[in-house]
Design an enzyme around this catalytic site. Structure first.
Site, short mmCIF file in Angstrom:
data_model
loop_
_atom_site.label_atom_id
_atom_site.label_comp_id
_atom_site.label_asym_id
_atom_site.label_seq_id
_atom_site.Cartn_x
_atom_site.Cartn_y
_atom_site.Cartn_z
N ASN A 31 -4.28 3.58 2.94
CA ASN A 31 -4.42 3.55 4.55
C ASN A 31 -2.64 3.52 4.15
OD1 ASN A 31 -3.74 2.02 7.09
ND2 ASN A 31 -5.10 3.77 7.32
N LEU A 32 -2.79 4.61 3.43
CA LEU A 32 -1.27 4.93 3.93
C LEU A 32 -0.44 5.73 4.59
CD1 LEU A 32 -1.73 7.26 -0.78
CD2 LEU A 32 -1.53 4.71 0.72
N HIS A 33 1.05 4.99 4.46
CA HIS A 33 2.10 5.47 5.16
C HIS A 33 2.81 5.88 5.63
CE1 HIS A 33 3.29 1.91 4.90
NE2 HIS A 33 2.35 0.61 4.88
N HIS A 36 4.05 4.14 1.67
CA HIS A 36 4.31 4.87 0.73
C HIS A 36 4.24 6.16 0.17
CE1 HIS A 36 0.55 2.16 2.04
NE2 HIS A 36 1.09 1.58 0.72
N GLN A 61 -7.52 -10.05 -4.10
CA GLN A 61 -6.39 -10.20 -3.88
C GLN A 61 -6.13 -11.01 -1.75
OE1 GLN A 61 -3.84 -6.88 -4.52
NE2 GLN A 61 -3.12 -7.23 -3.29
N GLU A 151 10.11 -3.10 -0.82
CA GLU A 151 10.89 -4.32 -1.28
C GLU A 151 9.99 -5.13 0.20
OE1 GLU A 151 14.76 -4.05 -1.13
OE2 GLU A 151 14.60 -3.13 -3.11
N ASP A 153 7.30 -6.00 0.12
CA ASP A 153 6.51 -7.60 -0.41
C ASP A 153 7.54 -7.99 -1.27
OD1 ASP A 153 4.06 -7.30 1.46
OD2 ASP A 153 4.25 -5.29 0.31
N SER A 189 -0.35 -1.28 6.32
CA SER A 189 -1.36 -0.58 6.76
C SER A 189 -1.68 -1.56 7.97
CB SER A 189 -2.54 -1.20 5.69
OG SER A 189 -1.65 -0.15 4.07
O1 PAF Z 1 1.28 -4.00 -2.38
C1 PAF Z 1 -0.59 -3.50 -2.81
O2 PAF Z 1 -0.54 -2.94 -1.52
C2 PAF Z 1 -0.76 -4.81 -3.04
O3 PAF Z 1 -0.98 -5.18 -4.03
C3 PAF Z 1 -1.14 -3.65 -5.08
C4 PAF Z 1 0.08 -3.77 -5.47
C5 PAF Z 1 -1.15 -2.23 -5.05
C6 PAF Z 1 -1.87 -4.34 -5.74
O4 PAF Z 1 -3.20 -3.83 -5.20
#
Ligand code: PAF
Length: 509
Positions: A31-33, A36, A61, A151, A153, A189
């Site tokens: 779901n790239l924006h 990314h 996760q 950054e 996250d 996303s």
């Molecule tokens: O930041 C993310 O999109 C995810 O936590 C990662 C680093 C791709 C790991 O699944």
């Protein structure tokens, strides 16, 4: 080179064996924006490495089943966006590929307890363990040189830095600042889930953080309770809002120059995070070291590359020495010296060659202060208490707002003891003597023989290291770089890497 999509881990391992170039790795969950996009294009423009994007929604996760099920999937678009922004290959494994049912090749990891006990770690049990597990698995498969992360996250970034350090992986983390949408909210996303009203709430939250950042620069403090009250009145559901040390994520202390204000809010089913860095002043780099260590050349280049103000404190001591000699002042007499110091102004101005000229009481002394006469007296003059006190104050005034790289002998210990990055640059006496001899600026040194230069350097080192006030010593928290055998550019790149590693991109000028 042909662009490729790899879907199986075995395929990836085989392909990796034959790939000769280094890899920039950009892990994503799809779901790239535009965030990314920026990561991929930054990797592309940083170097000529091979750029590999992974797209994998990591079930480990997600602490919430419906969040996992609802995670947006836009694979065709993601492939297009990745390739059109510089990806050379995309790795799209299945869950079974990353986590084979027999768990072969998998190390289930625990994230650093200290770093994952704050912020998101409090409510998202196991989330960071899952991130570490998948990233470690991907790193082992891909073996990249650089890992690109956002950054936005910030806690994840710290935890992954810690992972790379503890696992002793030779991988550099490169980060990009939080990318914000037109209305100030960070790109994520999960934003696609937001209703119009929810978007208004997150906008209010993000703008409040940005206001706190501006206010902090003026007031040097924040009113956390006041911000929480204001947000609550607007019906923003705060999960947490904390003011912390940016690297340890412990409570921020009054003396911290940089801190982080980070929060998470709930908007319906969606949980969104945002943060800002609060700064009393912009970052400072302190570069100390003995004569001939290469400090001046290196510091000037760093200033240029990072667009920081360049402060040559040695030139200030030299300029003052020049004036005392020229005016024939008996600097051993305290009263006379104090009288003269009252009326001294030392100013740096960029000249037409984009170098700096030094002016003392309006005389341009750039050339003259490099003479052997000044070299032989400057250490003595700079060991006088009144001189040091006066010039240290002047230097602190110049660096008040930060955004500066200063070179000298006591920058990290006395002038800016709270500098964010401290470097102690040195080299062997032989190397330093050779450099002095070929230094076109120090004309007198070119005429001296190498042994004489070595003697002079030893004498200067002894005087600098043994003077009573601000002797030349490495600050406890300084990083020592011995420059023998390294080119200027290698030293500059090393220091810039250390700066990038320490200072979030978001607050670099
Ligand atoms: O930041 C993310 O999109 C995810 O936590 C990662 C680093 C791709 C790991 O699944």
């Amino acid at each position: 080179m042909k662009k490729i999509i790899i879907r199986k881990t075995e395929e990836l391992e085989q392909w990796r064996q034959y790939l000769k170039s280094d890899i920039n790795f950009i892990p994503t969950m799809g779901n790239l924006h535009n965030g990314h996009r920026k990561l991929i294009s930054t990797a592309k423009s940083d170097n000529s490495n091979f750029n590999l994007v992974s797209i994998f929604i990591n079930p480990l996760q997600f602490d919430n089943k419906s969040d996992l099920e609802n995670y947006p999937k836009t694979i065709d678009n993601d492939i297009k966006l990745s390739f059109s922004n510089g990806a050379d290959a995309i790795f799209i494994p299945s869950t079974e590929d990353i986590y084979p049912p027999n768990n072969k090749n998998i190390t289930f990891l625990k994230a650093s307890v200290e770093l994952s006990s704050a912020l998101c770690g409090l409510n998202r049990i196991g989330h960071f363990d899952g991130v570490c597990t998948v990233v470690y698995r991907l790193l082992n498969l891909i073996k990249p040189k650089n890992l690109y992360l956002g950054e936005k996250d910030w806690q994840q970034l710290l935890i992954l830095k810690n992972l790379i350090l503890t696992k002793e992986l030779d991988i550099a983390i490169k980060s990009i600042p939080t990318q914000r949408d037109f209305d100030g909210i960070p790109l994520s996303s999960r934003n696609v889930h937001l209703s119009k009203n929810e978007r208004k709430l997150i906008k209010f939250f993000s703008n409040e953080l940005l206001i706190a950042k501006t206010n902090f620069k003026q007031e040097k403090k924040i009113n956390l309770k006041g911000i929480i009250k204001k947000l609550s009145a607007k019906k923003v559901l705060i999960e947490y809002l904390e003011h912390l040390h940016p690297y340890t994520l412990e409570n921020s202390r009054v003396e911290d120059n940089i801190s982080i204000l980070a929060g998470a809010i709930r908007c319906g089913e969606t949980r969104l995070i945002d943060h800002v860095f609060l700064m009393k002043r912009s970052p400072i780099i302190a570069i100390d070291g003995p004569a001939g260590s290469g400090k001046s050349t290196v510091t000037k280049l760093i200033a240029k590359k990072l667009k920081l103000l360049y402060l040559d404190t040695g030139a200030m001591y030299r300029a003052l020495s020049w004036l005392l000699i020229k005016e024939n002042i008996d600097y051993k007499k305290e009263k006379k010296l104090n009288n003269i110091l009252k009326d001294i102004s030392i100013v740096f101005k960029s000249n037409t060659n984009s170098h700096q000229d030094v002016f003392i009481n309006n005389y341009c002394v750039t050339e003259e202060i490099r003479s052997q006469e000044i070299s032989s007296i400057v250490s003595k003059i700079s060991s006088i208490k009144e001189v040091r006190k006066f010039l240290v104050e002047e230097q602190r005034k110049i660096g008040e707002l930060g955004g500066i790289v200063a070179e000298g002998r006591d920058i990290g210990t006395t002038v800016f003891p709270d500098a964010e990055l401290k470097i102690f640059l040195t080299a062997s006496i032989d190397e330093r003597a050779k450099r002095r001899k070929s230094d076109k600026k120090s004309k007198d040194s070119q005429d001296l023989d190498l042994n004489k230069l070595k003697e002079l350097i030893k004498k200067r080192d002894f005087e600098d290291s043994n003077r009573e006030i601000s002797p030349l010593i490495k600050a406890n928290d300084a990083i020592e770089i011995i420059t023998d055998g390294y080119s200027i550019n290698q030293v500059v790149d090393k220091i810039i890497d250390l700066y990038d590693d320490k200072i979030p991109k978001e607050i670099q000028i």
